[in-house]
Scaffold this motif. Structure first.
Motif, PDB file in Angstrom:
ATOM      1  N   THR C 126     -20.556 -13.060  30.783  1.00 44.15           N
ATOM      2  CA  THR C 126     -22.161 -12.589  29.788  1.00 44.15           C
ATOM      3  C   THR C 126     -23.439 -12.790  29.790  1.00 44.15           C
ATOM      4  N   TRP C 127     -23.717 -13.872  30.887  1.00 44.87           N
ATOM      5  CA  TRP C 127     -25.562 -14.065  30.507  1.00 44.87           C
ATOM      6  C   TRP C 127     -25.530 -14.801  31.700  1.00 44.87           C
ATOM      7  N   ASN C 128     -26.166 -14.697  33.238  1.00 50.07           N
ATOM      8  CA  ASN C 128     -25.928 -15.851  34.331  1.00 50.07           C
ATOM      9  C   ASN C 128     -27.708 -15.278  35.389  1.00 50.07           C
ATOM     10  N   ALA C 129     -27.595 -16.264  36.153  1.00 53.79           N
ATOM     11  CA  ALA C 129     -28.331 -15.258  37.241  1.00 53.79           C
ATOM     12  C   ALA C 129     -28.092 -14.192  38.010  1.00 53.79           C
ATOM     13  N   THR C 130     -28.564 -12.666  37.995  1.00 49.97           N
ATOM     14  CA  THR C 130     -28.454 -12.189  37.626  1.00 49.97           C
ATOM     15  C   THR C 130     -27.626 -12.022  39.434  1.00 49.97           C
ATOM     16  N   GLY C 131     -28.494 -11.728  39.984  1.00 48.83           N
ATOM     17  CA  GLY C 131     -28.430 -11.638  41.970  1.00 48.83           C
ATOM     18  C   GLY C 131     -27.293 -12.322  42.335  1.00 48.83           C
ATOM     19  N   VAL C 150     -14.406 -12.098  39.054  1.00 51.21           N
ATOM     20  CA  VAL C 150     -15.327 -12.102  38.293  1.00 51.21           C
ATOM     21  C   VAL C 150     -16.289 -10.664  37.867  1.00 51.21           C
ATOM     22  N   PHE C 151     -15.830 -10.236  36.562  1.00 47.48           N
ATOM     23  CA  PHE C 151     -16.726  -9.710  36.091  1.00 47.48           C
ATOM     24  C   PHE C 151     -17.985  -9.420  35.277  1.00 47.48           C
ATOM     25  N   ALA C 152     -19.631 -10.029  35.387  1.00 53.63           N
ATOM     26  CA  ALA C 152     -20.740  -9.547  35.834  1.00 53.63           C
ATOM     27  C   ALA C 152     -21.664  -9.122  34.435  1.00 53.63           C
ATOM     28  N   ALA C 153     -22.410  -9.661  33.976  1.00 52.61           N
ATOM     29  CA  ALA C 153     -23.456  -8.830  33.692  1.00 52.61           C
ATOM     30  C   ALA C 153     -24.748  -8.912  33.918  1.00 52.61           C
ATOM     31  N   GLY C 154     -24.796 -10.056  34.099  1.00 55.72           N
ATOM     32  CA  GLY C 154     -26.419 -10.463  34.376  1.00 55.72           C
ATOM     33  C   GLY C 154     -27.009 -11.105  33.339  1.00 55.72           C
ATOM     34  N   LEU C 186     -35.637 -14.917  37.977  1.00 54.32           N
ATOM     35  CA  LEU C 186     -34.382 -14.828  39.088  1.00 54.32           C
ATOM     36  C   LEU C 186     -33.409 -14.347  37.585  1.00 54.32           C
ATOM     37  N   PHE C 187     -33.220 -15.324  36.766  1.00 52.36           N
ATOM     38  CA  PHE C 187     -32.694 -14.599  35.343  1.00 52.36           C
ATOM     39  C   PHE C 187     -32.782 -13.154  34.591  1.00 52.36           C
ATOM     40  N   GLU C 188     -34.481 -13.369  34.558  1.00 52.54           N
ATOM     41  CA  GLU C 188     -34.534 -12.032  33.183  1.00 52.54           C
ATOM     42  C   GLU C 188     -33.742 -10.823  34.672  1.00 52.54           C
ATOM     43  N   ALA C 189     -34.132 -10.700  35.855  1.00 52.75           N
ATOM     44  CA  ALA C 189     -33.792 -10.065  36.646  1.00 52.75           C
ATOM     45  C   ALA C 189     -34.543  -8.529  35.862  1.00 52.75           C
ATOM     46  N   GLY C 190     -35.849  -8.888  35.263  1.00 51.40           N
ATOM     47  CA  GLY C 190     -36.362  -7.387  35.127  1.00 51.40           C
ATOM     48  C   GLY C 190     -36.136  -7.065  34.329  1.00 51.40           C
ATOM     49  N   ASP C 209     -33.151   1.135  36.196  1.00 56.31           N
ATOM     50  CA  ASP C 209     -32.924   0.140  37.454  1.00 56.31           C
ATOM     51  C   ASP C 209     -31.818  -1.017  37.199  1.00 56.31           C
ATOM     52  N   TYR C 210     -32.138  -1.298  36.022  1.00 55.51           N
ATOM     53  CA  TYR C 210     -31.025  -2.874  35.919  1.00 55.51           C
ATOM     54  C   TYR C 210     -29.775  -1.853  36.438  1.00 55.51           C
TER      55      TYR C 210
END
Lengths: 466, 466, 466, 466
Positions: C126-131, C150-154, C186-190, C209-210
């Protein structure tokens, strides 16, 4: 894993005897250039140097025609930090050490290769992680990897590691104490800050143990590093004269040169009192003028170009103190007094991120970037009054002499190690021509400059990673 | 506005001659108590001391019957900071100086009054704002205000002011630089940190100028204050021995005692080498044991009770280093060697806010609270092995002797200033009885203790304001 | 270089049909255990589950006898940070990112392997570097590397990166700004902090976009992270309800679950108002009690064992607030109200240095260590009142249901993915038996637990380096 | 202790009726000037205003001939902080509060006197220590001391005190926690940061209690103060709209104006949604443009002269954000849209030390110095496009109208309070002439400007002390 095999593949194979002919030879000793000179190299050393008409080429020698080229001795830098020490006093040091922990020896080798590529065939590393720098020194000496020949002091006696108060205390507050402690111990190598608390008789065995690690010279923190780093207008003495004498005695008893770190006039005087051989950055005295009676003995000198100094001052940089104000006057005083001065730059290989922070990636005036540092230094020192010939001598034979290596290296003279640099342009006309390197020879062998550095870690674009 | 008039109203008027009779007299020199003693005071000095049967009361004398009471000399504290120095190393110093700027002399007088009320008739202030402390000293000496007799060193030579790195650098970042600079200059009084950058010949006239301000003694920072404050495990030397000798020469040439601040064994040795008279907190050596050969010369000693030390350690307080670990062992070593030891506490008047922060408002064990500090010290030092008789001598005649004032004060002996304290309980039975003060006499006059301090600024409840 | 090839070598090859027989089956749905159960797996899914007498083993099936063993569904952790998020709020984050930059995907895979080894077959990051996390998710899903599904929120919408004010601002002051900026981006991902400044109509296209990057769910910072991190007793709202509604609309329009980060009662109410599906750490409300009317809707819950909580409180740790004081009362309230609660631990793989700093290397009670976190959680939650059966359901089917994946995973039921864990001891007797893993099956295939993690970077002893 | 007696001694005694004749009258309502005007004052209010030929002087009136002079209404500043709020966000606040603790009421009165001396007859104080500012307001209203008429909001609802994260958190680390807590509580007045954690129904009674203290208006922190102070590029909402509505309801039910602190576009929109009456510094939106649909409702506006702005930007000052970049564009947008704009400066009386730090002691362009702030503001706003007539209206009647006091003050009109300023030069020619004050009348009485401030504490030269 870098295999510990000889790297002769990086050298073009050479016959036993080589003759460089038709060169303009600047021998590094301060005399006038030798036009149409011939240099004969045998068994990794110079065997004859003279004008073409007086110096016969031995039969069977490999002949290299250097018509139109200029030859100088391999440069000798008297003060580098192959793990970038300047950077560790600002931002970047944490990432640097975290990123490269476990392969600091490789990072040091990379720096030595960057230096060699630019013609610096020998460096004296005056602060570094002791274990890794000695390992790199030995690997280069053994031919396992290429690189500038390294002589190393290890830690500065009395200094703490990179995450102590002497370098970057603030960093220690945001990083793992376990990591910080491990790094600090690696650098301190047993001769860290606790020495300031010990009486002379307890310091003696600590220095003996340190010498037994095989360092090539001992650098003592006569004054502290902390107050200079923090911008305080004061300077402490790290050790009593009682203790300083013990350190000097042991170093000299081991036949090694003694170097000093000083930041004050009083520090300079104490360094002279104990017979210090190389006074590193003697002109830096916390902005107090060096008294006349001390000038005659001074030897070490960093300098920067006036252009760079101007930029430091305009941006109110911490480093403006390095060569500004009274320090510039001190430099002048030293030069005018005819004191022997040697090339020393504090340079290392700075990470690309840090160069980008400063907007100085690729900046030829940055005085702390290995590979261009010695050229910037020569430009700076000639601005201060040296002739190009003197600047070249200061960058070669003078350093060797300061460290007692003048019989071995630093000049193009029969008997010395055959380290030389072939230049495209005439450095006596414009000292910046020291940067127009065409070829580098170390121990008589041609360096494969294109291959260096072999495996870039620090100088590679970030973040190339497997 | 405090009028500069004599404050004799605070003393009961006295006839020329007074005789205290039937007292148990402890003369402060370490001998057995005198039972049924008679003390005669004439012209502010003791004129006779002896048993009642051998010591006639002069005709016409005012006779004070002290049957059942115990008499000791007025206490002499060899190390106080009448502007609270301990506090200035932590939180509270900014408010303290901002609140009281422009009336620091009054704050110092308040402290001297708090001390006097508790029987401390003389204090040696070893760090303070030079101008204000000399002004307060003079006003007390002239009788303009009451207070313990003050001898003052002013600044510690080489130390920076309260908002420099030696005390509270962090504070300087959140306060007005104009204010910080003004305060720092007030404390530094021309002998601040820049002295560490000067060669001996430039230091000499600075010290002469400083002596000309009229200080009573000179305290030199042999080692730095900074690294101790910041908890670094190192200690620097502030000055070369060349400079130290100049400071000692000038101080002794002026006929004044020389005091040292040291935090290391090497510092202690240097202090001894230059003939220091009073070694302040000699037991504090950054946790390194004092070598045996240095012990014989030591003189100054702070101490705390084991109860307080226990609390400091339990709460992981910075101040635990004051008397903990090797420092406790050093104290023991000094005492066992029979080195002369004197009362010194670093005490001042701490603001109520700061006491509340620490939960120590009114705490009799807090070693830095003027008025109770000397009793806590006596309890601490007897825990370490002194007898009560020795502790009383250490709190009176020993201090006078250390400072060369033994002909003037510190004992109940004919010829000395008539400073005495009347106690309710027997201090030889329980040294804590030094706190059971019934009456205090200074220069033969009874102190109106109820009136002290005259106009509380620091010790008043916050924020009583006009 | 990690080759992107299928890692089937890590699975024992399996026939099309497998039958587990004679097992005690706990199906994860909260019912009583099935004694002597048979589980049939076909094509990576359960095809039949029942008692041995009613559930025939298909002919040709590979039969695994689990007599004396206990079978539970593969654990599903509803809140992890495969790049260790807890650590990044304290010391260690700088080294972690500097050391592993350029191979964060591998670090994430390592974490997923550590989880899988312990029986956690699915995690919701539920929090991570998106890419990097999406890359790792895809590599695991494609079978290129093993690991928990893995399921990811970025990023958390509105949060800044690791070196901004939301995680470790202090670090940003000692590191290269270029490096810090690169990491933060890298983490904020926009979807970083600038979103808090935009009106709703500008936020909408940013969220679209996200979503287009392929995240599996969206987590919105309803309240800020900064004030919680810094220990301030307040909590801000990151977004107006106007903006929150836009984020919710877009997420739900994309068919994805919406998660919330909240630290206050008002935040919780806003999260509920906009139809949030998963309320992460709902019990953390800056120590204010959750009003009764909000309890009915709560879903997410972190917890720690009372032993660990006790240690946190004794050492005055920042993390004591995690489950202490009113937060413990909130937990109780939520449980008593019968609100659906799911396993979520904030766990990751913490570097050895940081574990050493805390003295918690190998500590089974540390709630943030992947591999043991879910067992510690189960112990904590049963202390608070859940039965073991409920704790197992909360660690499996409840998470799946919260995220809308109940038709896919989280229970041992025909049609679900064949993720199961074979235990040695009975978890219904002592929930700590969830740690007695004998075998793990994911998608019906046996995991080669001994091989995991494949290539340790973070969990390797420091500083193993090539 | 200042005795609470009427200070009529500071006014020249006046007859019941006064007539100012032959003046050029600028009435503050935006119309053309009245040449040869007559103003009649009776019972502290204007009773007639007109040309000399149409406005008879009542018999027996005291006649004041203002031939060649210009008369404007007493200035009304819509946003001041009589305890200097700007300064408390930088250095100096600790000393300020420590120095003046216990007499903050006197400091506030001093500010009100400095304002009055310059012709500012009324101020709206929108952040201050609640108790002291209400006490000063009452003492001025009762005539116990002179000063600008004060209307006060007390704390900004939701903001922490001066040593919390909203103003100067760093300070709290170097000062006594007991002192810091006492100061914070004094400012927070029960409506501090904890309100951000409360649901609407718990906020309501807190606001009611606060209103019962007698504030004149309520200012709500719609957005946070912290992130703006710290330079983060984000802005949080302090309260949910649920809570904001409760605060607005209670304020309006009490018949008081509601003010907002906002730093973002979303904040502005929320402030408008709840019916805020005065939008303080509406142009400051964290550098995001105000959308067109919001412009029509905006009311409050700080501004600085372009000269000062230029200096702020050149020195890279934190305060450059105040009126720079998009904020300048926002100002322009607001002015072009014809939105009602009022004088507001955030000004207070800044200590001399802090002015010296900035090199701005006596600087007429400094926008936060009470006494010259309104003139600098008028210069700034006319640079942005206002005419002098409009600038005068914005500095008088517009403020009164914004706060619902237009029937009472802000214009030279029959029935209004007789506050007027006599100028030497024509402000319609050069708005800087607002600083050429010859005389000030408040409630019809001439102010003894030479006597103000009565007893300088903050504006006195440091460190004048008894």
């Amino acid at each position: 894993m870098v295999a510990v095999t000889r790297w002769f593949v990086y050298f073009a194979p050479m016959p036993t005897t080589t003759a460089f002919v038709h060169a303009t030879v600047i021998d590094g000793l301060g005399g006038p250039p030798l036009r149409d000179g011939t240099i004969v190299v045998e068994e990794q050393r110079f065997s004859a140097v003279g004008t073409g008409d007086r110096t016969p080429v031995p039969p069977g020698a490999h002949v290299i025609d250097l018509r139109g080229r200029y030859v100088v001795p391999g440069f000798v830098n008297g003060n580098v930090h192959l793990l970038d020490g300047i950077m560790m006093m600002g931002v970047g040091g944490v990432e640097y050490l975290a990123r490269h922990e476990g392969r600091l020896t490789q990072v040091i080798e990379e720096s030595a290769q960057v230096a060699l590529k630019a013609g610096v065939t020998t460096v004296f590393d005056t602060w570094n992680a002791t274990g890794p720098v000695l390992a790199a020194r030995d690997r280069i000496a053994a031919g396992a990897v290429p690189g500038a020949r390294v002589f190393a002091a290890g830690n500065i006696v009395g200094f703490g590691g990179p995450f102590g108060a002497d370098f970057h205390l603030a960093a220690s507050r945001v990083i793992s104490p376990t990591f910080a402690g491990r790094m600090n111990r690696l650098f301190e190598a047993g001769v860290g800050p606790h020495l300031s608390l010990l009486p002379a008789r307890e310091v003696r065995p600590v220095i003996r143990d340190y010498l037994a690690r095989g360092v090539d010279m001992v650098k003592v923190g006569v004054t502290d590093h902390l107050t200079g780093i923090w911008g305080f207008e004061r300077s402490y003495l790290m050790f009593s004269e009682r203790v300083l004498r013990v350190i000097a005695e042991e170093t000299h008893a081991a036949g090694l040169p003694l170097l000093s770190h000083t930041m004050s006039v009083e520090g300079l005087r104490s360094a002279l009192d104990i017979g210090t051989n190389v006074l590193i950055h003697a002109s830096i005295t916390s902005q107090r003028p060096i008294p006349h009676e001390l000038v005659g003995c001074t030897a070490g000198l960093q300098t920067v170009t006036s252009g760079y100094q101007g930029r430091l001052e305009a941006s109110d940089s911490f480093w403006a103190m390095y060569g500004g104000g009274v320090h510039a006057a001190n430099e002048k005083l030293i030069l005018e007094a005819g004191v022997p001065v040697m090339l020393g730059t504090d340079a290392g290989c700075t990470p690309r991120d840090v160069l980008a922070d400063a907007g100085e990636d690729g900046d030829p005036e940055r005085p702390w970037t290995l590979g261009t540092d010695h050229v910037a230094w020569a430009r700076g020192i000639t601005e201060k009054g040296m002739t190009p010939t003197e600047a070249i001598a200061a960058s070669t034979s003078a350093v060797a002499r300061a460290y007692g290596k003048q019989e071995e290296l630093g000049s193009i003279m029969a008997g010395r190690r055959a380290d030389l640099v072939v230049l495209r342009d005439d450095p006596l006309e414009d000292v910046a021509a020291l940067g127009t390197v065409v070829d580098v020879y170390q121990d008589g062998r041609r360096v494969d400059r294109d291959a260096l550095p072999l495996r870039p870690l620090v100088t590679a674009p970030t973040p190339a990673r497997p």
